[in-house]
Scaffold this motif. Structure first.
Motif, short mmCIF file in Angstrom:
data_model
loop_
_atom_site.label_atom_id
_atom_site.label_comp_id
_atom_site.label_asym_id
_atom_site.label_seq_id
_atom_site.Cartn_x
_atom_site.Cartn_y
_atom_site.Cartn_z
N ASP A 1 0.78 -1.22 0.12
CA ASP A 1 -0.04 -0.18 -0.06
C ASP A 1 0.96 1.17 -0.06
O ASP A 1 1.50 1.47 0.92
CB ASP A 1 -0.90 -0.14 1.22
N ASN A 2 1.11 1.70 -1.33
CA ASN A 2 2.09 2.94 -1.56
C ASN A 2 1.33 4.05 -1.86
O ASN A 2 0.38 4.05 -2.82
CB ASN A 2 3.32 2.42 -2.19
N ASP A 3 1.77 5.29 -1.59
CA ASP A 3 1.24 6.50 -2.06
C ASP A 3 2.32 7.52 -2.32
O ASP A 3 3.33 7.37 -1.64
CB ASP A 3 0.08 6.97 -1.38
N LYS A 4 2.18 8.49 -3.21
CA LYS A 4 3.26 9.28 -3.61
C LYS A 4 2.61 10.62 -3.99
O LYS A 4 1.62 10.49 -4.88
CB LYS A 4 4.22 8.93 -4.21
N VAL A 5 3.00 11.64 -3.79
CA VAL A 5 2.53 12.92 -4.48
C VAL A 5 3.44 13.23 -5.76
O VAL A 5 4.58 13.28 -5.56
CB VAL A 5 2.43 14.36 -3.67
N THR A 6 2.91 13.11 -6.89
CA THR A 6 3.57 13.39 -8.28
C THR A 6 3.34 14.61 -8.74
O THR A 6 2.07 14.96 -9.34
CB THR A 6 3.28 12.09 -9.17
N PRO A 7 4.08 15.64 -8.96
CA PRO A 7 4.17 16.88 -9.60
C PRO A 7 4.30 16.94 -10.86
O PRO A 7 4.47 16.13 -11.58
CB PRO A 7 5.15 17.61 -8.78
N VAL A 8 3.36 17.90 -11.68
CA VAL A 8 3.69 18.27 -12.88
C VAL A 8 3.98 19.91 -13.10
O VAL A 8 3.43 20.63 -12.48
CB VAL A 8 2.59 17.75 -13.90
N ALA A 9 4.68 20.16 -14.06
CA ALA A 9 5.08 21.52 -14.40
C ALA A 9 5.07 21.66 -15.95
O ALA A 9 6.10 20.69 -16.41
CB ALA A 9 6.30 22.10 -13.58
N GLY A 10 4.65 22.45 -16.55
CA GLY A 10 4.68 22.80 -17.91
C GLY A 10 4.75 24.11 -18.36
O GLY A 10 3.99 25.09 -17.66
N ILE A 11 5.27 24.71 -19.47
CA ILE A 11 5.25 26.04 -19.93
C ILE A 11 4.91 25.89 -21.39
O ILE A 11 5.46 25.15 -22.04
CB ILE A 11 6.55 26.76 -19.54
N VAL A 12 4.06 26.92 -21.81
CA VAL A 12 4.03 27.07 -23.15
C VAL A 12 4.01 28.41 -23.78
O VAL A 12 3.43 29.52 -22.92
CB VAL A 12 2.61 26.51 -23.88
N VAL A 13 5.04 28.77 -24.79
CA VAL A 13 5.07 30.16 -25.25
C VAL A 13 5.01 30.43 -26.59
O VAL A 13 5.31 29.59 -27.18
CB VAL A 13 6.74 30.52 -24.88
N LYS A 14 4.01 31.40 -27.10
CA LYS A 14 3.81 31.43 -28.48
C LYS A 14 4.06 33.02 -28.73
O LYS A 14 3.46 33.90 -28.77
CB LYS A 14 2.29 31.57 -28.57
N PRO A 15 5.37 33.06 -29.31
CA PRO A 15 6.12 34.24 -29.51
C PRO A 15 5.75 34.74 -30.57
O PRO A 15 5.63 36.08 -30.76
CB PRO A 15 7.83 33.75 -29.85
N VAL A 16 4.99 34.06 -31.50
CA VAL A 16 4.43 34.51 -32.87
C VAL A 16 3.31 33.80 -33.33
O VAL A 16 3.21 32.43 -32.58
CB VAL A 16 5.50 34.43 -34.06
#
Length: 705
Positions: free
Chosen positions: A466-481
């Protein structure tokens, strides 16, 4: 004396069938018939949609996501007449297909990691679809997400899918009403038919019904390999005001007799590839699979910027078979040892998910997602290792079905549960939009819990975790043009421990048991570009996770660390009027921390699918596809390597109007050169080779009423 070529005879038979089916064509089409033809031809185009369902983030265009997602449409599935999901995914340069040990169970290799059928999603839920073979006729789209998806969809219950995820969308009624009838033929002698009905009802067409069924049976292009497929699907949907609801139900039954097995190496050399259509299976081997499954999806818009949703699904699966194996001991003569294993298995799975999605703000926007999901699975199985026998890879003798010697695990008539798995998770995320959403920052956390009971074949509890864990996510989107989107992500995954493989040639002390969960980390950067009618994507990634293998004490477990790095490129869309492309390429470097390369992972892969509508012939479409796969290591010591292989496919479609009814004829040839090659060396345990399919002619006719 005139020598007859059996291949040409088969080609003649199928070509004659296609010609005969076209006889109702109207010789002199009128203007209204031309309109019918052009409309039907456009609706029939094989396409890729860049974007799709990004799990808890909702339906998104590819340029708005810090991940790579693309969706293959229903017309592509209809046009290419695939036998299985693996045939559909042959269009994707980032995926290659292999099989499990001896049985008809497709596995997919994505970014150098396996994806089992257990971990293919259906309508966004895990564990609901068939786990061994998937009949494509039930589905309106096939979505591919490259990279880890544990935050988006939760941990995969089968412990795979680290390199990518596949989600299937069952067919549903669209805006256009139709009744489609299809007849098909495939060499050597596989024939079938399908009926597909789509209707909308109600004062505002708020009710939709989609019914479809298909049946195919007969010998495939591999000698003595017979496949029977029967599917039925139904969907009822309702959409009125803020409320939407969909009920999907499906039935699938597949039987494969004489499946050409993978070839295990009992010697330190790679055997020559047998004839392209050769079959070294025994006639007594078979796989029989039956699945009943369904989902319900509910959505309610609280306001223009807020929605609550819930979905649930269930599946009842039954399978059994005598699975065959071939271990080559002499590559010169082809002398080999045959093995057989009888396995019955049942699965009962349920899954639920619910959440809230809200978008707030104007100058600076926030899209919040809150919710949770749960998955329950019970797996029951047993086994009977049958006595081995002598055989030959190049001149396979047929032997009598072996009689059991009592090397049995569990109750063959009523298998006991060997694994009970419960997964639940709670998630929260925020996508912050700046500069009119030209910068999108996504951050999220998912608390994931895995609870599993591993039970011996005698019904005695072996272990429990019986195992648990907090799994994070980080993402970035940049639309220069305009039309350009740059992205990056970091995501962790908590995986259910894989089941230790059953190998009759090298039985393991902990065979059939599940390993403990493990954590992996992915880093990815890339860009997406809209260029005219084309959409291009380029990304680079690195994935790190604990490796697995045979430990010093002889058991199977986690061993060292595996690191997969690569670059992926995809392209799809209209190159010029009437000329469309689905293509891409991938470079993959997969190795362990000791420097050894991972077996079965090609160094590079490339695909190109081209469709051309020649202006001089209204209603016609010519197709061509090339699939190229680079070298791959066969053994863990990296002393044996498969050659690079390339396969070419050709085809044509023709649409004409029979009165006011559009009719589509299709004729295709896969592996035109009848190339014989070892397609894959990927295997969960031993050094084993999968032979590529031979030249295969396919023809079909569809009429839309």
């Amino acid at each position: 004396m005139i020598m007859k070529d059996p291949t040409m005879n088969r080609m003649t038979r199928i070509s004659t069938l296609a010609l005969a089916l076209s006889l109702p064509a109207v010789a002199h089409a009128q203007d209204d018939q031309d309109t019918i033809v052009v409309t039907a031809q456009r609706a029939n185009q094989s396409e890729v949609t860049n974007g799709g369902s990004a799990g808890v983030l909702g339906n998104k265009a590819a340029e708005d996501l810090p991940f790579t997602i693309r969706t293959y449409n229903e017309s592509l599935i209809l046009n290419q007449q695939p036998q299985t999901l693996g045939d559909v995914l042959e269009n994707d340069a980032t995926i290659r297909t292999t099989y499990g040990f001896g049985n008809a169970a497709e596995q997919f290799v994505v970014r150098g990691f396996t994806l089992f059928g257990d971990d293919v999603g259906v309508n966004g839920l895990y564990g609901i679809g068939p786990r061994q073979l998937v009949a494509p006729q039930l589905y309106g789209s096939v979505q591919v997400l490259n990279g880890a998806s544990a935050f988006l969809n939760g941990a995969a219950p089968g412990g795979t899918g680290l390199g990518g995820n596949v989600n299937l969308q069952l067919k549903r009624a669209g805006e256009r009403d139709f009744v489609r009838v299809t007849g098909s033929a495939e060499e050597n002698a596989r024939f079938g038919g399908a009926v597909d009905v789509s209707r909308r009802f109600g004062e505002n067409r708020e009710w939709g019904v989609r019914l479809n069924g298909a049946y195919l049976d007969g010998e495939t292009s591999i000698n003595r390999e017979d496949r029977r497929t029967a599917v039925v699907g139904a969907a009822i949907d309702y959409a009125s005001g803020p409320f939407k609801a969909v009920l999907d139900l499906a039935f699938q039954e597949i039987r494969v007799d004489g499946l050409r097995p993978k070839v295990t190496l009992g010697t330190s050399a790679i055997p020559d590839v047998p004839e392209a259509d050769a079959n070294y299976a025994q006639d007594f081997t078979y796989s029989e699979l039956r699945d009943v499954f369904g989902t319900v999806n509910l959505e309610y818009a609280l306001a223009d910027n807020a929605m609550v949703y819930a979905k649930a699904g269930a599946r009842d699966g039954r399978e059994k078979g005598i699975y065959g194996g071939v271990t080559v001991n002499d590559v010169d003569t082809g002398a080999a040892a045959g093995s057989a294993l009888f396995v019955p298995a049942t699965t009962n799975n349920e899954a639920v998910e619910a959440g809230l999605r809200v978008k707030l703000g104007e100058v600076v926007t926030h899209e919040f997602n809150f919710g949770g999901n749960a998955n329950w699975q019970v797996f029951r199985t047993a086994y009977d290792f049958l006595p081995g026998y002598e055989t030959n890879l190049y001149a396979t003798p047929q032997v009598a079905e072996p009689v059991s010697t009592g090397f049995v695990g569990g109750d063959l008539d009523n298998p006991n549960p060997t694994a009970r798995t419960t997964l639940w998770s709670a998630f929260a995320s925020d996508t912050l939009g700046l500069w009119n959403d030209r910068i999108l920052l996504t951050g999220g956390l998912r608390l994931q819990n895995i609870r599993q009971r591993n039970i011996g074949y005698d019904g005695v509890l072996v272990d429990f975790y019986d195992n648990d864990k907090v799994t994070p996510v980080a993402g970035i989107v940049v639309k220069p043009v305009e039309q350009l989107s740059l992205y990056a992500n970091r995501i962790e995954a908590l995986q259910v421990g894989a089941f230790v493989p059953l190998d009759p040639a090298n039985p393991l002390p902990n065979a059939g048991q599940a390993l403990a969960p493990r954590v992996s980390v992915q880093y990815e950067v890339g860009g997406k570009l809209g260029l005219g009618g084309m959409f291009l994507s380029l990304g680079a990634y690195r994935i790190e996770r604990p490796g697995e293998g045979v430990l010093e004490d002889g058991t199977y477990g986690y061993l060292g660390e595996q690191r997969n790095e690569g670059i992926e490129f995809t392209a799809s869309g209209e190159v010029a009027p009437g000329l469309r492309l689905i293509g891409g390429a991938a470079l993959t470097d997969a190795e362990f921390d000791n420097g050894a390369k991972v077996t079965g992972v090609p160094e590079y892969t490339a695909n190109a699918d081209v469709e051309w509508d020649p202006a001089f012939l209204t209603g016609a479409t010519l197709t061509a596809r090339v699939v190229h796969t680079g070298p791959q290591w066969v053994d863990a010591a990296n002393t044996l390597e498969l050659d690079t292989w390339t396969r070419f496919d050709l085809g044509a479609r023709y649409v004409f109007a029979a009165g006011e009814t559009p009719v589509t004829l299709r004729l295709s040839v896969d592996n035109v050169a009848n190339e014989r090659y070892w397609a894959s060396a990927f295997d969960a345990f031993s050094s084993a080779l999968l032979q590529g399919k031979p030249r295969t002619f396919k023809a079909s006719i569809s009429a839309d009423f």
